[in-house]
Design an enzyme around this catalytic site. Structure first.
Site, PDB file in Angstrom:
ATOM      1  N   ASP A   1       0.877  -1.174   0.000  1.00 30.15           N
ATOM      2  CA  ASP A   1       0.000   0.000   0.000  1.00 30.15           C
ATOM      3  C   ASP A   1       0.910   1.218   0.000  1.00 30.15           C
ATOM      4  OD1 ASP A   1      -2.223   1.724   0.318  1.00 30.15           O
ATOM      5  OD2 ASP A   1      -1.991   1.704   2.489  1.00 30.15           O
ATOM      6  N   SER A   2       0.317   2.379  -0.185  1.00 31.02           N
ATOM      7  CA  SER A   2       1.117   3.606  -0.137  1.00 31.02           C
ATOM      8  C   SER A   2       1.556   3.933   1.287  1.00 31.02           C
ATOM      9  CB  SER A   2       0.299   4.768  -0.694  1.00 31.02           C
ATOM     10  OG  SER A   2      -0.929   4.872  -0.015  1.00 31.02           O
TER      11      SER A   2
ATOM     12  N   CYS B   1      -4.492  -1.409  -1.612  1.00 32.48           N
ATOM     13  CA  CYS B   1      -4.651   0.031  -1.818  1.00 32.48           C
ATOM     14  C   CYS B   1      -5.675   0.183  -2.930  1.00 32.48           C
ATOM     15  CB  CYS B   1      -3.307   0.615  -2.249  1.00 32.48           C
ATOM     16  SG  CYS B   1      -3.380   2.286  -2.894  1.00 32.48           S
ATOM     17  N   ASN B   2      -6.750   0.891  -2.642  1.00 38.24           N
ATOM     18  CA  ASN B   2      -7.808   1.030  -3.641  1.00 38.24           C
ATOM     19  C   ASN B   2      -7.344   1.801  -4.867  1.00 38.24           C
ATOM     20  OD1 ASN B   2     -10.770   0.154  -2.700  1.00 38.24           O
ATOM     21  ND2 ASN B   2      -9.530   0.622  -0.916  1.00 38.24           N
ATOM     22  N   THR B   3      -6.561   2.870  -4.638  1.00 44.20           N
ATOM     23  CA  THR B   3      -6.111   3.679  -5.773  1.00 44.20           C
ATOM     24  C   THR B   3      -5.264   2.840  -6.719  1.00 44.20           C
ATOM     25  OG1 THR B   3      -6.068   5.581  -4.282  1.00 44.20           O
ATOM     26  CG2 THR B   3      -4.973   5.828  -6.399  1.00 44.20           C
TER      27      THR B   3
ATOM     28  N   GLU C   1      -5.896   8.850  10.605  1.00 37.15           N
ATOM     29  CA  GLU C   1      -4.498   8.853  11.052  1.00 37.15           C
ATOM     30  C   GLU C   1      -4.295   9.724  12.290  1.00 37.15           C
ATOM     31  OE1 GLU C   1      -1.639   9.451   7.957  1.00 37.15           O
ATOM     32  OE2 GLU C   1      -2.341   7.708   6.837  1.00 37.15           O
TER      33      GLU C   1
ATOM     34  N   CYS D   1     -11.627   2.633   0.509  1.00 33.28           N
ATOM     35  CA  CYS D   1     -10.293   3.091   0.915  1.00 33.28           C
ATOM     36  C   CYS D   1      -9.923   2.299   2.151  1.00 33.28           C
ATOM     37  CB  CYS D   1     -10.309   4.587   1.218  1.00 33.28           C
ATOM     38  SG  CYS D   1      -8.765   5.192   1.973  1.00 33.28           S
ATOM     39  N   THR D   2      -8.686   1.813   2.183  1.00 34.79           N
ATOM     40  CA  THR D   2      -8.296   0.910   3.272  1.00 34.79           C
ATOM     41  C   THR D   2      -8.225   1.616   4.629  1.00 34.79           C
ATOM     42  OG1 THR D   2      -5.991   1.271   2.655  1.00 34.79           O
ATOM     43  CG2 THR D   2      -7.058  -0.708   1.796  1.00 34.79           C
ATOM     44  N   HIS D   3      -8.258   2.940   4.643  1.00 36.91           N
ATOM     45  CA  HIS D   3      -8.298   3.650   5.929  1.00 36.91           C
ATOM     46  C   HIS D   3      -9.696   3.621   6.559  1.00 36.91           C
ATOM     47  CE1 HIS D   3      -4.445   5.525   4.882  1.00 36.91           C
ATOM     48  NE2 HIS D   3      -4.410   6.081   6.068  1.00 36.91           N
TER      49      HIS D   3
END
Lengths: 265, 265
Positions: free
Chosen positions: A10-11, A73-75, A152, A184-186
């Site tokens: 992921d990013s 990561c969705n993007t 975050e 989104c993974t967040h």
């Protein structure tokens, strides 16, 4: 081959929600995680740039000898999956297909909302995946740029998160969606707040859970399931590890230690 | 030499608030701007990574033949200024020194708050700059990660911004600061909201204004001021320009067109 690790990238810290589900559903598997923290976030960047970054992240994991790749990561899943699948023979999983399939199972009225980063929503990857499965479905996408910093910051249950969720979800409530995909993974960290704003009638789809289930299924099909006790999971980042360890604990569910910095690309 | 442009860089759109002040205070000067949008943000990244990115951004601007460099980014100013000054003979300006000097002029009780990204606050660069000028000053730093996405979302005057500002500034009000430094180039967009939360007794310092004044002064001293009508300003980014053009308009004060994508590093 089955004894090899699964590579996940992921990013940044968000993909740890996917890693956590993989670890829960496949406790015997060894997992190697890469967070591309020197170049985070991917969500506001162009498809070409994100694809380049994803190929570099994947190349690093492949160099460690993994048996499968998970784009957590969705993007990156939205734009880089074809390039990754073209380059590697091993199974490559994104988070979008599994999330879309689950949303269709849950949706009664075929009115599905998708929330995510600007990059994911603009790519219309969920709409395409959903329409491929059912051409009659209505898809409504809304980018929610505040949700990542709220998660975050540890403010996922703060009144500010509630107010931001009300603002972002209003057009989806107006459209009378019956299912919402957390694209989104967040966003799994914001589940409580989102549920409160949406009410009990709207189903929430967590792509992390569905992706882990898809990986489990495919490894079984391909006889790639590990049968010996796994080594400890390994964590790599492209910037210094301290922020990743500090913020990532809430995503991974327990303290993170021994994260190593590497150069890629 | 005086006819050359001034090179300005930031990780993204934020530095456009500095560019706008340069353009206002030095209307005859040609400005070249680079937004490192493929790697934005710098604020959560380590000093080593930010320094590497800043050197690459500066090298690009120097290759265009600029006469001075302005680091229109607090994070990069906080960590990369010594490396840049060591590499180049030309004047190199950061945003921190000018902001710190102005804060001391305005502060009556020597109790100064600083808000910025995680990177800027953690670097303690403002505290160091302030203490070098006056060892008796008390400095209170607070990172405000939500402010950048709020500004970019166009929510600078939204109730959510007001609530976030109240949350972030509460410890500074408790410390009875008399002056607040906006230690991030995005924050001038939030001036109204911040003023409402702080009340009329606390002075706000906008580093963009002070930096432009410092550049004007130094160019004059070094006889580097331009005397012919300037060419149009030029804008470069490291990712595709569309998001920069769309979001950056609010920072630059008018629509942005003709932004070019370049590869650096």
């Amino acid at each position: 081959m089955s004894e090899r690790a699964i590579g996940v990238f992921d990013s940044g810290v968000g993909g740890l929600t996917v890693l956590k589900e993989l670890s829960r559903q496949l406790p015997e598997e060894e997992l190697v995680y890469l967070g591309d923290t020197a170049r985070v976030p991917y969500g506001t960047k162009s498809p070409a740039t994100v694809t380049r970054y994803a190929l570099e992240a994947a190349a690093f994991l492949v160099s460690l000898g993994v048996k499968a790749l998970v784009v957590a990561c969705n993007t990156a899943s939205a734009v880089a999956l074809p390039a990754l699948a073209a380059r590697y023979q091993m199974p490559v999983f994104g988070v979008i297909g599994p999330g879309a399939a689950r949303a269709l199972q849950l949706s009664r009225g075929r009115r599905i909302g998708v929330i995510g980063t600007e990059g994911t929503i603009k790519s219309e990857a969920y709409a395409r995946a959903l329409h491929q499965l059912d051409s009659r479905v209505h898809v409504f996408g809304v980018p929610c740029p505040l949700f990542v910093p709220l998660a975050e910051e540890g403010w996922a249950d703060h009144p500010i998160a509630h107010m931001a969720a009300s603002e972002y979800l209003m057009p989806l409530l107006t459209e009378k969606i019956d299912t919402l995909v957390l694209g989104c993974t967040h966003y799994p960290l914001l589940k409580n707040t989102l549920s409160q704003v949406l009410g009990p009638q709207i189903a929430l789809v967590d792509s992390a859970e569905e992706t882990a289930a898809a990986v489990a299924c495919r490894l079984n099909e391909d006889s790639l399931t590990r049968h010996t006790p796994c080594s400890p999971h390994r964590f790599f980042v492209t910037d210094v590890p301290d922020r990743f360890e500090r913020v990532g604990g809430a995503f991974w569910g327990e303290p993170l230690h021994g994260v190593k910095q590497v150069e890629i690309g």
